[in-house]
Design an enzyme around this catalytic site. Structure first.
Site, short mmCIF file in Angstrom:
data_model
loop_
_atom_site.label_atom_id
_atom_site.label_comp_id
_atom_site.label_asym_id
_atom_site.label_seq_id
_atom_site.Cartn_x
_atom_site.Cartn_y
_atom_site.Cartn_z
N GLY A 189 0.99 -1.37 -0.13
CA GLY A 189 -0.04 0.11 0.08
C GLY A 189 0.71 1.25 0.05
O GLY A 189 0.09 2.27 0.11
N ARG A 242 2.89 2.51 -2.31
CA ARG A 242 3.32 3.36 -3.70
C ARG A 242 2.51 2.83 -4.78
O ARG A 242 2.00 1.54 -4.84
CB ARG A 242 4.64 3.48 -3.92
CG ARG A 242 5.33 2.09 -3.86
CD ARG A 242 7.00 2.37 -4.32
NE ARG A 242 7.60 1.08 -4.80
CZ ARG A 242 8.74 0.98 -5.42
NH1 ARG A 242 9.21 2.05 -5.73
NH2 ARG A 242 9.16 -0.07 -5.73
N SER A 289 -3.14 -9.58 -13.06
CA SER A 289 -2.41 -9.04 -14.07
C SER A 289 -2.74 -9.60 -15.52
O SER A 289 -3.23 -10.81 -15.75
CB SER A 289 -0.81 -9.20 -14.17
OG SER A 289 -0.18 -8.44 -15.19
N TYR A 302 6.57 -14.42 -12.98
CA TYR A 302 5.23 -13.55 -12.79
C TYR A 302 3.95 -13.83 -13.37
O TYR A 302 3.05 -13.66 -12.69
CB TYR A 302 5.77 -12.01 -13.46
CG TYR A 302 4.60 -10.91 -12.95
CD1 TYR A 302 4.92 -10.52 -11.73
CD2 TYR A 302 3.94 -10.45 -13.61
CE1 TYR A 302 4.09 -9.07 -11.57
CE2 TYR A 302 3.08 -9.56 -13.69
CZ TYR A 302 3.32 -8.79 -12.41
OH TYR A 302 2.26 -7.56 -12.09
N ALA A 303 4.22 -14.31 -14.48
CA ALA A 303 2.84 -14.94 -15.03
C ALA A 303 2.41 -16.11 -14.40
O ALA A 303 1.03 -16.28 -14.16
CB ALA A 303 3.22 -15.22 -16.52
#
Length: 247
Positions: free
Chosen positions: A14, A16, A140, A153-154
């Site tokens: 939380g 940035r 994402s 990441y995926a």
């Protein structure tokens, strides 16, 4: 506005970027308290000073299970409940599969996937005690479609989508009014995307239907909707906020 009126909210990552925008949005919308969880005390202190009394910075690592358990216990003692959890904390350690280090795989999976599991496991127990709550996971577009150089990441963001579907079913089984949804942002202007070379950014923008990158506040608006009572009949949904990158 008061769409978060009197709600006790927790936002990981939380300090940035998207997380900061979510914290600000919840505070503006009348939340009783918004806990901004992050790993950077300086950023959290600045945020707390900027936003005032209904925002509280809290130093927490989402991979530290005892620390999460202690945090939830403290919130329960003071407020008795957590109404909204936003699992936003995430990192990247990009490399092509042939060059990706095992350590970088483990770090990204640890924060982006297991961190979401850790937070949800402890917070959902409190929500189940109270019979209600709203959880919003930040996935994402990469978790939906993949991306070159982002195997870890995926995988982590795809896993977040699968957990969202699973928890939406699990938490409603015994009649609890606990909704679980996810937001899947596209390419958003954040400290994370600032590292992308300008030439690459131009190529990315050319593939976006709206012709630009998104703003963190535009993701925060989607999170606000899913977290609020306006989405009272929405659960197990993945809301794309990508400017039409994928149509």
């Amino acid at each position: 506005m008061d769409r978060m009126k009197d709600k006790v909210c927790v936002v990981t990552g939380g300090g940035r970027g998207i997380g900061e925008s979510i914290v600000k949005k919840f505070a503006e919308e009348g939340a009783k308290i918004v806990f901004a969880l992050d790993m950077n005390q300086e950023i959290l202190s600045q945020l707390q000073n900027q936003l005032g009394e209904n925002v509280r910075g809290y130093l927490l690592d989402v991979t530290d299970r005892p620390a999460i358990e202690e945090f939830v216990r403290k919130v329960k003692e003071e407020f008795g409940r957590i109404d909204v959890l936003v699992n936003n904390a995430g990192i990247t350690k990009d490399a092509l599969i042939g060059k990706m280090q095992e350590e970088d795989w483990d770090k990204v999976i640890g924060v982006n996937l297991k961190g979401v599991f850790n937070m949800t496991q402890f917070v959902s127990n409190l929500m189940l005690e109270n019979g209600k709550g709203s959880i919003v996971n930040i996935s994402s577009i990469v978790g939906e479609r993949g991306n070159v150089g982002q195997t870890n990441y995926a995988a982590s963001k795809g896993g977040v989508i699968s957990m969202t579907y699973t928890w939406a079913k699990e938490f409603a089984r015994k009649g609890a009014n606990i909704r679980v949804n996810a937001v899947a942002p596209g390419f958003i202007k954040t400290p994370m995307t600032e590292k992308i070379p300008e030439k690459v950014l131009e190529s990315i923008k050319s593939k976006i239907t709206l012709g630009r990158m998104g703003e963190p506040e535009e993701v925060a608006n989607a999170v606000l909707f899913l977290a609020s009572e306006e989405a009272s009949y929405v659960t197990g949904h993945i809301l794309d906020v990508n400017g039409g990158t994928v149509l």
